[in-house]
Design a protein around this motif. Sequence first.
Motif, mmCIF file in Angstrom:
data_model
loop_
_atom_site.group_PDB
_atom_site.id
_atom_site.type_symbol
_atom_site.label_atom_id
_atom_site.label_comp_id
_atom_site.label_asym_id
_atom_site.label_seq_id
_atom_site.Cartn_x
_atom_site.Cartn_y
_atom_site.Cartn_z
ATOM 1 N N ASP A 1 -22.824 2.209 31.729
ATOM 2 C CA ASP A 1 -22.816 1.939 30.283
ATOM 3 C C ASP A 1 -23.642 2.968 29.519
ATOM 4 O OD1 ASP A 1 -21.219 -0.306 30.706
ATOM 5 O OD2 ASP A 1 -22.906 -1.708 30.673
ATOM 6 N N THR A 2 -24.794 3.321 30.071
ATOM 7 C CA THR A 2 -25.654 4.323 29.434
ATOM 8 C C THR A 2 -24.977 5.695 29.438
ATOM 9 O OG1 THR A 2 -27.634 3.124 30.132
ATOM 10 C CG2 THR A 2 -27.937 5.404 29.440
ATOM 11 N N ILE A 3 -24.370 6.045 30.551
ATOM 12 C CA ILE A 3 -23.673 7.331 30.631
ATOM 13 C C ILE A 3 -22.543 7.376 29.600
ATOM 14 C CG2 ILE A 3 -22.220 8.815 32.079
ATOM 15 C CD1 ILE A 3 -23.905 7.740 34.502
ATOM 16 N N ILE A 4 -21.768 6.317 29.504
ATOM 17 C CA ILE A 4 -20.668 6.257 28.544
ATOM 18 C C ILE A 4 -21.186 6.448 27.122
ATOM 19 C CG2 ILE A 4 -18.989 4.697 27.451
ATOM 20 C CD1 ILE A 4 -18.423 3.593 30.280
ATOM 21 N N SER A 5 -22.301 5.804 26.800
ATOM 22 C CA SER A 5 -22.848 5.920 25.446
ATOM 23 C C SER A 5 -23.320 7.338 25.137
ATOM 24 C CB SER A 5 -23.983 4.927 25.227
ATOM 25 O OG SER A 5 -25.140 5.320 25.940
ATOM 26 N N ARG A 6 -23.640 8.094 26.178
ATOM 27 C CA ARG A 6 -24.161 9.452 25.984
ATOM 28 C C ARG A 6 -23.088 10.523 25.996
ATOM 29 N NH1 ARG A 6 -29.173 10.713 26.919
ATOM 30 N NH2 ARG A 6 -30.701 9.165 26.395
ATOM 31 N N VAL A 7 -22.019 10.330 26.780
ATOM 32 C CA VAL A 7 -21.015 11.393 26.910
ATOM 33 C C VAL A 7 -19.827 11.229 25.970
ATOM 34 C CG1 VAL A 7 -21.640 11.927 29.291
ATOM 35 C CG2 VAL A 7 -19.811 10.292 28.852
ATOM 36 N N ALA B 1 -29.710 14.178 39.855
ATOM 37 C CA ALA B 1 -28.345 14.629 40.147
ATOM 38 C C ALA B 1 -27.352 14.115 39.094
ATOM 39 C CB ALA B 1 -27.926 14.157 41.537
ATOM 40 N N ILE B 2 -27.533 12.882 38.651
ATOM 41 C CA ILE B 2 -26.645 12.309 37.631
ATOM 42 C C ILE B 2 -26.834 13.014 36.299
ATOM 43 C CG2 ILE B 2 -26.187 10.213 36.281
ATOM 44 C CD1 ILE B 2 -26.905 8.660 38.951
ATOM 45 N N GLU B 3 -28.082 13.279 35.942
ATOM 46 C CA GLU B 3 -28.351 13.996 34.690
ATOM 47 C C GLU B 3 -27.702 15.380 34.704
ATOM 48 O OE1 GLU B 3 -32.567 12.149 33.060
ATOM 49 O OE2 GLU B 3 -32.663 13.822 34.478
ATOM 50 N N LYS B 4 -27.782 16.074 35.828
ATOM 51 C CA LYS B 4 -27.165 17.400 35.938
ATOM 52 C C LYS B 4 -25.647 17.302 35.855
ATOM 53 C CE LYS B 4 -30.693 19.800 38.594
ATOM 54 N NZ LYS B 4 -31.042 20.435 39.874
ATOM 55 N N ALA B 5 -25.074 16.361 36.578
ATOM 56 C CA ALA B 5 -23.620 16.227 36.644
ATOM 57 C C ALA B 5 -23.003 15.877 35.288
ATOM 58 C CB ALA B 5 -23.235 15.171 37.675
ATOM 59 N N PHE B 6 -23.690 15.019 34.537
ATOM 60 C CA PHE B 6 -23.145 14.563 33.256
ATOM 61 C C PHE B 6 -23.765 15.290 32.060
ATOM 62 C CE2 PHE B 6 -22.174 11.052 36.113
ATOM 63 C CZ PHE B 6 -20.846 10.793 35.783
ATOM 64 N N LYS B 7 -24.678 16.219 32.361
ATOM 65 C CA LYS B 7 -25.354 16.997 31.312
ATOM 66 C C LYS B 7 -25.993 16.096 30.249
ATOM 67 C CE LYS B 7 -22.365 21.025 31.866
ATOM 68 N NZ LYS B 7 -21.697 20.645 33.073
ATOM 69 N N VAL B 8 -26.772 15.122 30.746
ATOM 70 C CA VAL B 8 -27.516 14.200 29.878
ATOM 71 C C VAL B 8 -28.953 14.129 30.363
ATOM 72 C CG1 VAL B 8 -25.518 12.773 29.284
ATOM 73 C CG2 VAL B 8 -26.919 12.161 31.254
ATOM 74 N N LYS B 9 -29.814 13.563 29.543
ATOM 75 C CA LYS B 9 -31.214 13.327 29.916
ATOM 76 C C LYS B 9 -31.521 11.887 29.540
ATOM 77 C CE LYS B 9 -35.218 15.092 31.190
ATOM 78 N NZ LYS B 9 -35.462 15.144 32.610
ATOM 79 N N PHE B 10 -31.878 11.082 30.526
ATOM 80 C CA PHE B 10 -32.187 9.683 30.285
ATOM 81 C C PHE B 10 -33.656 9.515 29.918
ATOM 82 C CE2 PHE B 10 -28.877 9.519 33.706
ATOM 83 C CZ PHE B 10 -27.844 9.076 32.895
#
Length: 81
Positions: free
Chosen positions: A74-80, A49-58
Amino acid sequence: MERTEIFEKLNEIFEDVLDLEGGANLSDETSANDIEEWDSLSHIQLIVAIEKAFKVKFTSAEILKWKNVGEMVDTIISRVN
């Protein structure tokens, strides 16, 4: 994207995925030990759900490093940004 915006979105995701009444009230220190509904299965659902919402892939390595929500943010911030 600001840290507060990410926390707002994460709170919504956690509320929805974990079906939390009254909100998730996440903080940097929040971990799976703090939320009864956050088990191994729901952890996978949260990540999807987080990957979809932020359009990232961990990566698996990133996910395994997280000890709390703050490290996830922190990881989300580094990606978006």
